[in-house]
Write an enzyme that holds these catalytic residues in place. Sequence first.
Site, short mmCIF file in Angstrom:
data_model
loop_
_atom_site.label_atom_id
_atom_site.label_comp_id
_atom_site.label_asym_id
_atom_site.label_seq_id
_atom_site.Cartn_x
_atom_site.Cartn_y
_atom_site.Cartn_z
CG ASP A 294 53.77 50.79 1.93
OD1 ASP A 294 53.96 51.84 1.31
OD2 ASP A 294 54.24 50.57 3.06
CD GLU A 295 51.96 49.93 6.18
OE1 GLU A 295 52.53 51.02 6.34
OE2 GLU A 295 52.13 48.94 6.92
#
Length: 645
Positions: A294-295
Amino acid sequence: MARVRTGEKIMLTIPLAKSCIPIGGTRYAPDWESEVKLSSAAWQHSRLTAAAEALFAGRECRVSEGEGTEASCYELHWGPQEERLESGTAEMPEVLPPQGYRLSLRGRTATIASGDAAGLFYGIQTLRQLLAGLEPGACLEAANVVDWPDVPLRCMNYDLRQTFSKPELLVDYIETMASFKANALLIEYEDKFPFAEEPQRAFRHPRHALTDGQLDRLLEAAERSFIEVIPLQQTFGHLEYVLGREEYKHLRETEESTGELCPSRPEASALVCGMLEELAARHPRSRYLHLGCDEVYSLCECAVCREAFGGSRNMAFLAYVNRLVDFTCELSKKPIIWQDVLAECSDEELALLDKRVTVMSWHYNGKNVSRLVTPLLTRLQELGVEVMGAPSVRCFDAKDDQNYPLVRERLANIEQWTAIAAERRLCGLVGTNWTAVFSLGVPYGVFETSWYTMACFADASWNRKRGSGANGTSGRSEAADASSGSNPNGSSSSGQLSPPLPFIDRFLHVFHGVAPETAERLLGNRDDEDYYSSMPKLLDAVTRNAGVARLIAALLDFERAADRSRTIHKYAYRRELYPDSEPEWRSLSNNYRITREGLRRSRERIAEELRAFQPDDMAEHYVLSRFYLHDCLDERLYREMGLRE
Ligand SMILES: [Zn+2]
């Protein structure tokens, strides 16, 4: 016949059972002297005999002579031999869904039957909660309970990146999670994993990395409690603890991206694969291995990636993730990734994703979670990719110096996700429980304050349609009494004859030992959002988890003191406007004296309560994070103004 109290109603459990039909106004009085008999299938299952022994400590558990039926070969019988079980009502499904159980309580006998071991374990958990709320000699309404989960995989979360609970508590808490019928635990170890191999051995946190023994105890507790551990190893972003090291800085995507890996560097892949190999080997019983992903904000910004993927962030992501998926499958684990970049992919790009991956969709805020996540979930499901959902029981919520979860936002998020899980038939939900934005962030609250939202998540993901959130309990006991003699076929859609008590009352009863009548007397009007603010009024009534109650009350006390301290810096400008006025000076110095004393007291109180749960240096870290600004103002502004000697 022993007396029945309102607080001993059968429906006071977490999660609330799907169907609980009282039997004609009769009572169930436990026969504490009886031996416990398990069917041979249950008797041969060591986790079940251990659970039965834990519940019936000091009483003999034996194998019964009967074999049970094929549909419910896992059975437990506790009561006098002459009382034969008579399970089943008109409402009961012939075949229970997996993890389901039937519990019959009548006369002096309790029986539990299930088609699988997990179901019998959950029946034992229900009986355990019911018995824990009983005073000696008291009894319950006789009832037939039929129960099974809505969401197959109900996963809790340990985030070990920031401040967290003492290792021995991490082990103890697993049993509590299982009592709420959670059956999985996502663990992000980060540098707390006891890496043994080179080069990752160097990443172990010098003080807080778990020892091999601590990790063994954690995994054994999970196994005993029917909880599947899902280890999470970041493989793309959030690798600050690796890429922050001088010798690995060159593996960052850009110099500024302190935690994000460049997927084009073979050395980066080799490093990540080594860590995955070690995690997989240390979790032989886990089906899944979570790869994070993620991210990754700096994706495809370096010259090598731009060249290799024609500047396409999505293609860079898919190529790297597919390699990791392949590698993880070779380790005989099912890989999981967060959904982030996939939501930006076109249909053509998404079709390139390796279908062996499970995608975990996370979304924590707002009223339109379904609208936001459904398009991607639908596309993935149409491609045959398994999907899970991730609400949050503790997260940023635009307030990273929160002291306990923002309850309104968290309960709303959980409700939305359980509805999505039903609609999209998701195989699992994870109640994410984050400790900070990222490794370098300010700690969010304290894990122990999230039991309320964790239990709400467990309640909702087991039984989504349970009635909850109504105000107060008045009238409930009459309704329950009136209904106990009525026809079982008159049950509501959730199978309950009387309106269930609101979640806050069930939680206070199960977790804190506070009876609903006591909550009514001390709190009056209340709803599910009032748990944290109610704690100071309940302190004297709490009989279980008193440390959690005291911690929450201490944190509330700090918030009051911190709010009040703003009077000083709000009014400091008046000192500049009227430097020669004695009343202005008095007003300011009086305020300073009072608020400073309030902050000093709350600081000691928080530190003391926190040390029961966290290692001393983590507790200190937390306290400093909350008092840093106050200390700075004191040392600089207030000293300069002459307020502080
Ligand atoms: Zn790159």
